[in-house]
Design a protein around this motif. Structure first.
Motif, PDB file in Angstrom:
ATOM      1  N   ARG A   1      -2.217 -11.404  14.876  1.00  0.00           N
ATOM      2  CA  ARG A   1      -1.963  -9.963  14.967  1.00  0.00           C
ATOM      3  C   ARG A   1      -0.850  -9.543  14.000  1.00  0.00           C
ATOM      4  O   ARG A   1      -0.958  -8.544  13.297  1.00  0.00           O
ATOM      5  N   SER A   2       0.204 -10.341  13.972  1.00  0.00           N
ATOM      6  CA  SER A   2       1.323 -10.049  13.077  1.00  0.00           C
ATOM      7  C   SER A   2       0.903 -10.171  11.606  1.00  0.00           C
ATOM      8  O   SER A   2       1.285  -9.344  10.764  1.00  0.00           O
ATOM      9  N   GLN A   3       0.123 -11.193  11.307  1.00  0.00           N
ATOM     10  CA  GLN A   3      -0.333 -11.392   9.923  1.00  0.00           C
ATOM     11  C   GLN A   3      -1.277 -10.276   9.489  1.00  0.00           C
ATOM     12  O   GLN A   3      -1.261  -9.858   8.325  1.00  0.00           O
ATOM     13  N   TYR A   4      -2.092  -9.792  10.411  1.00  0.00           N
ATOM     14  CA  TYR A   4      -2.990  -8.680  10.093  1.00  0.00           C
ATOM     15  C   TYR A   4      -2.187  -7.421   9.756  1.00  0.00           C
ATOM     16  O   TYR A   4      -2.504  -6.702   8.796  1.00  0.00           O
ATOM     17  N   GLU A   5      -1.131  -7.155  10.526  1.00  0.00           N
ATOM     18  CA  GLU A   5      -0.286  -5.995  10.262  1.00  0.00           C
ATOM     19  C   GLU A   5       0.445  -6.132   8.923  1.00  0.00           C
ATOM     20  O   GLU A   5       0.600  -5.154   8.179  1.00  0.00           O
ATOM     21  N   LYS A   6       0.879  -7.343   8.621  1.00  0.00           N
ATOM     22  CA  LYS A   6       1.543  -7.591   7.342  1.00  0.00           C
ATOM     23  C   LYS A   6       0.574  -7.331   6.189  1.00  0.00           C
ATOM     24  O   LYS A   6       0.942  -6.736   5.177  1.00  0.00           O
ATOM     25  N   ARG A   7      -0.667  -7.783   6.348  1.00  0.00           N
ATOM     26  CA  ARG A   7      -1.668  -7.567   5.306  1.00  0.00           C
ATOM     27  C   ARG A   7      -1.941  -6.081   5.103  1.00  0.00           C
ATOM     28  O   ARG A   7      -2.064  -5.613   3.978  1.00  0.00           O
ATOM     29  N   LYS A   8      -1.997  -5.323   6.202  1.00  0.00           N
ATOM     30  CA  LYS A   8      -2.221  -3.880   6.091  1.00  0.00           C
ATOM     31  C   LYS A   8      -1.092  -3.201   5.316  1.00  0.00           C
ATOM     32  O   LYS A   8      -1.334  -2.304   4.509  1.00  0.00           O
ATOM     33  N   GLU A   9       0.141  -3.637   5.548  1.00  0.00           N
ATOM     34  CA  GLU A   9       1.285  -3.063   4.844  1.00  0.00           C
ATOM     35  C   GLU A   9       1.209  -3.361   3.345  1.00  0.00           C
ATOM     36  O   GLU A   9       1.489  -2.498   2.513  1.00  0.00           O
ATOM     37  N   ILE A  10       0.817  -4.585   3.019  1.00  0.00           N
ATOM     38  CA  ILE A  10       0.684  -4.950   1.598  1.00  0.00           C
ATOM     39  C   ILE A  10      -0.423  -4.136   0.942  1.00  0.00           C
ATOM     40  O   ILE A  10      -0.277  -3.650  -0.189  1.00  0.00           O
ATOM     41  N   GLU A  11      -1.540  -3.968   1.650  1.00  0.00           N
ATOM     42  CA  GLU A  11      -2.648  -3.166   1.115  1.00  0.00           C
ATOM     43  C   GLU A  11      -2.213  -1.720   0.882  1.00  0.00           C
ATOM     44  O   GLU A  11      -2.609  -1.095  -0.113  1.00  0.00           O
ATOM     45  N   TYR A  12      -1.395  -1.204   1.791  1.00  0.00           N
ATOM     46  CA  TYR A  12      -0.901   0.171   1.633  1.00  0.00           C
ATOM     47  C   TYR A  12      -0.025   0.278   0.379  1.00  0.00           C
ATOM     48  O   TYR A  12      -0.158   1.230  -0.403  1.00  0.00           O
ATOM     49  N   GLN A  13       0.880  -0.699   0.203  1.00  0.00           N
ATOM     50  CA  GLN A  13       1.728  -0.692  -0.985  1.00  0.00           C
ATOM     51  C   GLN A  13       0.896  -0.738  -2.260  1.00  0.00           C
ATOM     52  O   GLN A  13       1.203  -0.062  -3.252  1.00  0.00           O
ATOM     53  N   LEU A  14      -0.168  -1.527  -2.245  1.00  0.00           N
ATOM     54  CA  LEU A  14      -1.038  -1.639  -3.414  1.00  0.00           C
ATOM     55  C   LEU A  14      -1.763  -0.325  -3.692  1.00  0.00           C
ATOM     56  O   LEU A  14      -1.872   0.110  -4.846  1.00  0.00           O
ATOM     57  N   ASP A  15      -2.237   0.319  -2.631  1.00  0.00           N
ATOM     58  CA  ASP A  15      -2.925   1.600  -2.795  1.00  0.00           C
ATOM     59  C   ASP A  15      -1.986   2.655  -3.393  1.00  0.00           C
ATOM     60  O   ASP A  15      -2.399   3.457  -4.237  1.00  0.00           O
ATOM     61  N   VAL A  16      -0.737   2.667  -2.930  1.00  0.00           N
ATOM     62  CA  VAL A  16       0.232   3.634  -3.446  1.00  0.00           C
ATOM     63  C   VAL A  16       0.448   3.438  -4.943  1.00  0.00           C
ATOM     64  O   VAL A  16       0.466   4.393  -5.730  1.00  0.00           O
ATOM     65  N   LEU A  17       0.592   2.202  -5.363  1.00  0.00           N
ATOM     66  CA  LEU A  17       0.816   1.925  -6.780  1.00  0.00           C
ATOM     67  C   LEU A  17      -0.400   2.287  -7.630  1.00  0.00           C
ATOM     68  O   LEU A  17      -0.284   2.872  -8.703  1.00  0.00           O
ATOM     69  N   LYS A  18      -1.571   1.935  -7.120  1.00  0.00           N
ATOM     70  CA  LYS A  18      -2.785   2.195  -7.897  1.00  0.00           C
ATOM     71  C   LYS A  18      -3.085   3.683  -8.010  1.00  0.00           C
ATOM     72  O   LYS A  18      -3.752   4.123  -8.962  1.00  0.00           O
ATOM     73  N   SER A  19      -2.626   4.446  -7.038  1.00  0.00           N
ATOM     74  CA  SER A  19      -2.911   5.883  -7.049  1.00  0.00           C
ATOM     75  C   SER A  19      -1.831   6.685  -7.779  1.00  0.00           C
ATOM     76  O   SER A  19      -1.889   7.915  -7.807  1.00  0.00           O
TER      77      SER A  19
END
Length: 334
Positions: A249-267
């Motif tokens: 559960r914790s690792q899934y939340e960490k992955r979501k945060e990383i994906e969000y950071q990536l989306d922000v940069l790409k956009s």
């Protein structure tokens, strides 16, 4: 392997914590695809020798001496002889919960860092029903009243987290041979009285109660009774499953945060200076590497959960969440 799991085991000096550890170490080796290996070979030899003495020796010499010093065990839980999970397991000497010394501070610190707790209470305190008249006496003599205090330090640490974690707690009724004459359901209710805060509505504690014995003859003949271990293979699967589920559960939340950071940069606005663009490309590359690592960790944890689901059965254990009995059917997770 996943991150090392810290377990704290508490109980009074006569609760049989060392015998439980030795019995569990041996029980998991037999008739299972799992094995429990001490990372220090000398420690493994010592535990095996202790078990041999229990099985092959009679008289008082068959039993390990009480723990007079904190004992830290480092184990690997293996599946098909391949390392699956790593454990650091602290067995504190029974009297340390009462000491006015640095031992108590060390114990509090370890409690705050632990992933799970094992509370050992001897069946000799449960030979007769627990009533309002003797409840306080039983709780004090067994040190059950002190064990729960260490959960306060874990709770303080938990409040510092952005999301509350679920910590598995195993209440081990050691020397269950003293209680064979009792109705098991009544015995479970007595345990719930003794550790009542763990079973309060809305408490959030995840608890299992597991009676274990090295042999049903031992209550009558401690020095010569036949060794027939029962239920030693149950507590660890419960803890392993709960901790792995929490980690996933914790690792899934960490992955979501990383994906969000990536989306922000790409956009980000592409009409920026070259030097800013180069910096963004580097950041995207770094975040992609972190995302790949996060995906690998999550997959590894999920694979371990699947192995547990395939091989283990928790359906016969008494498990409670906030005082309500629940069922964890690992087969459904397969």
């Amino acid at each position: 392997m996943a991150e090392k799991i810290k377990i704290l085991m508490l109980g009074d000096s006569t609760s049989g914590k060392t015998c439980f550890m030795v019995g569990m170490y041996t029980a998991i080796q037999n008739g299972s695809a799992f094995s429990f290996k001490a990372t220090d070979p000398d420690e493994g030899i010592r535990l095996t020798a202790l078990w041999s003495a229990i099985v092959d020796t009679s008289g008082n010499e068959r039993w390990p001496p009480p723990t007079d010093q904190p004992q830290t065990y480092n184990f690997e839980l293996c599946y098909a002889y391949k390392p699956l999970m790593e454990f650091e397991w602290l067995d504190y000497r029974g009297g340390s919960m009462l000491d006015l010394s640095s031992d108590v501070r060390t114990l509090r610190d370890y409690a705050a860092e632990s992933n799970g707790f094992f509370f050992c209470i001897s069946g000799k305190y449960l030979k007769e029903p627990v009533t309002e008249a003797n409840l306080q006496k039983v709780a004090m003599e067994s040190k059950a009243n002190l064990m729960g205090k260490y959960l306060e330090y874990l709770s303080i640490n938990n409040r510092r987290q952005t999301r509350k974690k679920t910590f598995p707690i195993v209440i081990i009724v050691t020397k269950y041979d003293y209680c064979y004459h009792r109705n098991k359901r009544e015995l479970i209710e007595d345990i719930k009285k003794i550790f009542s805060p763990l079973f309060a509505s809305g408490s959030g504690w995840l608890v299992t109660i597991c009676p274990v014995t090295l042999g049903k003859e031992l209550a009558q003949d401690r020095d010569n009774g036949k060794i027939e271990p029962k239920n030693f293979d149950l507590p660890l699967p419960f803890v392993s499953y709960c901790i792995l589920t929490e980690q996933a559960r914790s690792q899934y939340e960490k992955r979501k945060e990383i994906e969000y950071q990536l989306d922000v940069l790409k956009s980000s606005n592409p009409l920026i200076k070259l030097i800013q663009w180069q910096d963004r490309v580097k950041k995207i590359r770094d975040i992609n590497q972190r995302l790949e690592q996060a995906n690998m960790q999550l997959k590894e944890t999920k694979d371990m959960i699947k192995i547990l689901a395939k091989e283990l059965d928790l359906s016969i254990t008494d498990i409670y969440l906030s005082g309500k009995k629940i069922k964890i059917d690992l087969k459904e997770k397969n």
